[in-house]
Design an enzyme around this catalytic site. Sequence first.
Site, PDB file in Angstrom:
ATOM      1  NE  ARG A 293      -1.369  14.706   7.363  1.00 39.43           N
ATOM      2  CZ  ARG A 293      -1.849  15.234   6.504  1.00 39.43           C
ATOM      3  NH1 ARG A 293      -3.392  14.612   5.724  1.00 39.43           N
ATOM      4  NH2 ARG A 293      -2.450  16.455   6.483  1.00 39.43           N
TER       5      ARG A 293
ATOM      6  CE1 TYR B 193      -2.930 -10.219  15.035  1.00 31.39           C
ATOM      7  CE2 TYR B 193      -3.802  -8.767  13.923  1.00 31.39           C
ATOM      8  CZ  TYR B 193      -3.502  -9.207  15.466  1.00 31.39           C
ATOM      9  OH  TYR B 193      -2.352  -8.487  15.602  1.00 31.39           O
TER      10      TYR B 193
ATOM     11  CG  ASP C 240      -5.353 -10.173   5.959  1.00 29.55           C
ATOM     12  OD1 ASP C 240      -4.403 -10.412   5.050  1.00 29.55           O
ATOM     13  OD2 ASP C 240      -4.852  -9.698   6.705  1.00 29.55           O
TER      14      ASP C 240
ATOM     15  CE  LYS D 227       2.521 -10.069  10.995  1.00 27.46           C
ATOM     16  NZ  LYS D 227       1.567  -8.749  11.384  1.00 27.46           N
TER      17      LYS D 227
END
Length: 384
Positions: A50, A102, A173, A198
């Site tokens: 982590r 988005y 973004d 993406k």
Amino acid sequence: MEYTVETRCLHLEEEKNKDKDFGSVSFPIYQTATFAHYGVGRSTGYDYTRLQNPTREQLERIVASLEGGCDAIAFASGMAAIATLMECFKPGDHLIVDGDLYGGTIRLFNSVCKNKGIEITAIELAKEDPLPYIKENTKAVYVETPTNPMMNITDIKKLSEITKEKGLLLIVDNTFLSPYFQNPLSLGADIIVHSGTKYLGGHNDTIAGFLVTNREDVKEQLRFFYKTTGAALAPFDSWLILRGIKTLAVRMERAQENAMAVAEWLKGQSCVTKVLYPGLPEHPGYEVMKKQARGFGGMLTFEVDTTERAQGILEHVKLIQFAESLGGTESLITYPVTQTHADVPKDKLLENGITDRVLRLSLGIEGKEDLIADLAQAFTAASK
């Protein structure tokens, strides 16, 4: 030696520990949750996945290199990255955000951030000056460029001049163009967001997200919230994104070639009322894109004359798949009103021009002739 962006997709300027990895060309997957120590005070430099993992760190170094940042942080999804970023703001803070984002980002801002006492003002940053909206408690400006799905283009450098003068963070973004075509940090942004699912991943087979910065103070803050909230990208998924980035350059070029060809074809169809692709000279953001990016990308949005035709096209595409997401090797067509923006209020959708006649295309790497032929047969079938 400073490598080109194409080479940096595969290699760092200074590769390390090749002997430890036995000369492996494909970076190893360190599929472990924890790391043993040699003794008290004698660490390998790794404690718990982590917090840090060699596979994820390699990915983060490459993404940071591609974006020109001092650090990149890999998350379990794009939304996990944005949600962690929002931990940097406290109740009473004010953010100016783009009105066309988005749908998942809009949902987070409206349903989570506002409930935590963060004030959100949405404006059209491609057209509106943010200065009148800046208040004493304004902390940041958040923008997509191009926007999803209406392909609005914001001048990043011009916007950064305002945010720097006012002491605000500028968050961009960069998912639609990827670091291959656009580098917002070099234009004055402070933080870059990516849905690594993406173009960075590029194969529709894993989910990831990134935050990239070139500011040490921001890096420390983001790293603290990252380890505290625990939204780290797993080792195997990190390897999948590493693999995807190796072909980023060739995929982006092919997707852009296909997008331009399809955009030109769509312009010639009598039932198409609007084609939104920033690579078309008539697009209002064309000149800004030429100035701040090295390409126009593989995303386009178009509108047809009736709802029935839009839905008929979705029913009849064969090669192009009717699915959410974008940026993969396969071409996808999306219906924003029922998919990516289903949770956005109807009045906001209409304000942004997102109607039930609007379709979004993510062009993949198939032959452009085949893509156009598939659209042609779908248009014909939808007319019957």
